[in-house]
Design a protein around this motif. Structure first.
Motif, short mmCIF file in Angstrom:
data_model
loop_
_atom_site.label_atom_id
_atom_site.label_comp_id
_atom_site.label_asym_id
_atom_site.label_seq_id
_atom_site.Cartn_x
_atom_site.Cartn_y
_atom_site.Cartn_z
N ASP A 43 53.00 58.44 5.26
CA ASP A 43 51.99 57.61 4.60
C ASP A 43 52.24 56.13 4.89
OD1 ASP A 43 50.51 59.62 3.51
OD2 ASP A 43 51.19 59.32 1.44
N ASN A 44 53.50 55.72 4.82
CA ASN A 44 53.84 54.32 5.07
C ASN A 44 53.43 53.90 6.47
OD1 ASN A 44 54.88 54.14 2.52
ND2 ASN A 44 57.01 54.24 3.15
N ARG A 46 51.10 55.22 8.33
CA ARG A 46 49.64 55.18 8.40
C ARG A 46 49.09 53.89 7.79
NH1 ARG A 46 46.35 59.60 5.18
NH2 ARG A 46 47.37 58.43 3.55
N PHE A 47 49.59 53.52 6.62
CA PHE A 47 49.07 52.33 5.95
C PHE A 47 49.54 51.05 6.62
CE2 PHE A 47 48.75 55.37 2.31
CZ PHE A 47 47.37 55.38 2.28
N THR A 50 47.54 50.23 9.66
CA THR A 50 46.25 49.65 9.30
C THR A 50 46.37 48.14 9.10
OG1 THR A 50 45.65 51.69 8.17
CG2 THR A 50 44.39 49.74 7.59
N LEU A 51 47.47 47.70 8.56
CA LEU A 51 47.66 46.28 8.26
C LEU A 51 48.23 45.48 9.44
CD1 LEU A 51 49.19 46.70 4.71
CD2 LEU A 51 46.88 45.93 5.27
N LEU A 77 44.77 45.48 1.98
CA LEU A 77 45.89 45.63 1.04
C LEU A 77 45.44 46.29 -0.26
CD1 LEU A 77 47.68 42.21 1.54
CD2 LEU A 77 48.67 44.46 1.97
N VAL A 80 45.04 49.96 0.42
CA VAL A 80 46.35 50.61 0.46
C VAL A 80 46.85 50.83 -0.96
CG1 VAL A 80 48.79 50.25 1.06
CG2 VAL A 80 47.00 49.81 2.75
N TRP A 81 46.70 49.84 -1.81
CA TRP A 81 47.16 49.94 -3.20
C TRP A 81 46.42 51.04 -3.94
CZ3 TRP A 81 45.00 48.17 -8.06
CH2 TRP A 81 45.92 48.15 -9.09
N SER A 84 47.19 54.79 -1.55
CA SER A 84 48.55 55.25 -1.30
C SER A 84 49.20 55.82 -2.55
CB SER A 84 49.39 54.08 -0.79
OG SER A 84 50.74 54.42 -0.72
N TYR A 87 52.48 53.11 -2.57
CA TYR A 87 52.20 51.70 -2.79
C TYR A 87 51.26 51.45 -3.97
CZ TYR A 87 54.62 50.57 1.49
OH TYR A 87 55.60 50.42 2.43
N SER A 88 50.85 52.49 -4.67
CA SER A 88 49.99 52.29 -5.84
C SER A 88 50.80 51.77 -7.04
CB SER A 88 49.28 53.58 -6.21
OG SER A 88 50.22 54.58 -6.54
#
Length: 93
Positions: A43-44, A46-47, A50-51, A77, A80-81, A84, A87-88
């Motif tokens: 997941d990290n 992937r996110f 994106t950034l 961002l 993602v928050w 995820s 990261y939520s």
């Protein structure tokens, strides 16, 4: 690799050959934790991928490019928050 047939055979041997159930339970707990961390890492990646382009624009772009990049980066961002699992949490973000 943890879910490979070789590892399943090792676990079967461990369960059959050991009277120490704590050992097999510890192994299973470690595999479960490792699997959880692997999914978190996927997941990290992937996110963060994106950034990445936004951060490249900020590092290498002109001031006008940086100013254009900030709103879509903030939106990314925020997404993602929201999406995820990791990261939520405010402490991880």
């Amino acid at each position: 690799q943890v879910n490979s047939q070789k590892m399943k055979n090792i676990l079967a041997l461990l369960e059959a050959g050991s009277s120490n159930t704590d050992l097999t339970e510890s192994y299973k707990a470690q595999v479960a934790e490792l699997s959880k961390l692997f999914l978190e890492a996927k997941d990290n990646v992937r996110f963060m991928t994106t950034l990445e382009r936004h951060f490249k624009n900020i590092c290498n772009g002109s001031m006008s490019r940086v100013l254009e990049t900030i709103p879509p980066m903030m939106n990314a961002l925020w997404m993602v928050w929201i999406i995820s699992r990791y990261y939520s949490d405010d402490s991880h973000m």
